[in-house]
Design a protein around this motif. Structure first.
Motif, short mmCIF file in Angstrom:
data_model
loop_
_atom_site.label_atom_id
_atom_site.label_comp_id
_atom_site.label_asym_id
_atom_site.label_seq_id
_atom_site.Cartn_x
_atom_site.Cartn_y
_atom_site.Cartn_z
N THR A 158 -21.31 37.56 38.15
CA THR A 158 -20.18 38.42 38.50
C THR A 158 -18.90 37.62 38.61
O THR A 158 -17.84 38.04 38.14
N LEU A 171 -20.16 46.20 35.79
CA LEU A 171 -20.88 46.92 34.74
C LEU A 171 -21.73 45.98 33.89
O LEU A 171 -22.93 46.22 33.70
N THR A 173 -22.68 42.89 34.53
CA THR A 173 -23.72 42.26 35.34
C THR A 173 -24.89 43.21 35.54
O THR A 173 -26.06 42.83 35.40
N GLY A 174 -24.58 44.47 35.84
CA GLY A 174 -25.64 45.45 36.06
C GLY A 174 -26.50 45.68 34.82
O GLY A 174 -27.73 45.76 34.91
N LEU A 175 -25.86 45.77 33.66
CA LEU A 175 -26.61 46.00 32.42
C LEU A 175 -27.49 44.80 32.07
O LEU A 175 -28.65 44.97 31.68
N GLY A 204 -31.13 50.92 33.93
CA GLY A 204 -29.75 50.57 33.65
C GLY A 204 -28.79 51.29 34.59
O GLY A 204 -27.88 50.68 35.16
N CYS A 205 -29.00 52.58 34.78
CA CYS A 205 -28.12 53.35 35.68
C CYS A 205 -28.23 52.84 37.10
O CYS A 205 -27.21 52.66 37.80
N CYS A 207 -29.22 49.85 38.20
CA CYS A 207 -28.70 48.49 38.35
C CYS A 207 -27.18 48.44 38.30
O CYS A 207 -26.55 47.66 39.02
N VAL A 208 -26.57 49.27 37.46
CA VAL A 208 -25.10 49.28 37.38
C VAL A 208 -24.50 49.77 38.69
O VAL A 208 -23.55 49.18 39.22
N SER A 211 -25.18 47.25 41.36
CA SER A 211 -24.40 46.04 41.08
C SER A 211 -22.98 46.16 41.62
O SER A 211 -22.40 45.17 42.09
#
Length: 302
Positions: A158, A171, A173-175, A204-205, A207-208, A211
């Motif tokens: 990040t 975004l 980082t989350g993906l 994915g949703c 984690c984003v 995150s």
């Protein structure tokens, strides 16, 4: 940055080979130990990158292990990181109950009784108390492996992506964090009843959104420890799903809890609340990339 991602993926995915070779997948007897070991790979990669591949001054400060003025300056964020995930999980279960995707037994704990083979007989209050204590207090045991993840994803990545702006940093980082779970998702991790493509989209949703919250804790506190505490208690809070469930209604991660789509609404509202309160993007306490962002084109400060 690419070195960190490549190293983290290569080591972690190689570690999952026994799950495939044995044919047992996530039911392999050593799988829990292997999954815990995997959590430390992002931290190892971050240290290797910041010390030897792309050296930076004060690498431990750069990845957030130290800094932020010491615990006295961020203890409030630590308390929020402890209790916040528990509140968010309860709100997610409440919303799931209202939407009809989570059948709750808020006072009878019949789902918990069913788990322990005493359905129809009630459940001892002491067992309910033990389960509650395990979530609220013993969740601190989850913080140790969680720091392995957070040093890498929030502490290093990040920060490295901050020149792209905070929303983009959260975004991306989350993906990348979600994709890191790829071999496990294929084996049924978190979403065992979902098709693989759906499991990838759902992870994915989740984690984003998470995150963004963990990234806020990292930047607002100036170090990675509050994010690690929050990550540990997100895992611990999953115990509430079983604790308050109704008998005959297994918890479905696709639709309920923070992993499910009803929980995403709660996470999204938490992010929106930070924005409305002026906490996001982080104005004070934001760390400079400290050399981590070398090779990342600067688009904006936020």
């Amino acid at each position: 940055m690419l070195s960190f991602v490549g190293l983290t993926y290569a080591i972690s995915w190689a570690m999952t080979v026994p799950l495939w070779v044995t044919g047992a997948g996530l039911t392999w007897e050593w799988a829990p130990l292997l999954l815990v070991a995997m959590l430390f790979v992002p931290a190892v990669s971050a240290v290797v990158v910041t010390r030897w591949i792309s050296p930076v001054p004060a690498p431990w400060r750069a990845v957030g292990v130290i800094g932020g003025g010491g615990p006295r300056s961020w203890w409030g964020k630590a308390v929020l990181a402890w209790l916040g995930p528990l509140v968010l999980m309860l709100l997610a279960l409440l919303l799931g109950s209202l939407l009809g995707v989570y059948r709750a037994d808020w006072t009878g704990f019949s789902g918990l009784a069913e788990q322990f083979g005493s359905a129809g007989e009630g459940i001892p209050p002491s067992l309910v108390l033990v389960q509650f204590v395990q979530v609220v207090l013993l969740g601190w045991l989850n913080v140790l492996p969680a720091i392995g993840e957070e040093i890498g994803w929030r502490g290093y990545l990040t920060s490295a992506l901050l020149p792209l702006g905070q929303p983009a940093a959260f975004l991306v980082t989350g993906l990348l964090w979600a994709l890191w779970h790829a071999p496990l998702l294929i084996l049924g991790y978190n979403y065992p009843n979902a098709p693989v493509v759906v499991a990838f989209i759902m992870m994915g949703c989740f984690c984003v959104l998470l995150s963004a919250l963990l990234g806020w804790l990292r930047l607002a506190s100036g170090n990675v420890w509050p994010a690690a505490i929050a990550r540990g208690f997100v895992n611990a809070a999953a115990g509430f799903g079983i604790l308050f469930s109704a008998s005959g209604s297994p918890v479905d991660n696709i639709s309920s809890g923070l992993l499910g789509w009803s929980g995403w609404l709660v996470l999204a509202l938490a992010v929106l609340l930070l924005v409305l309160l002026g906490k996001l993007p982080v104005q004070a306490g934001e760390e400079e990339p400290s050399g981590l962002s070398r090779g990342v084109r600067r688009l904006s400060r936020r």
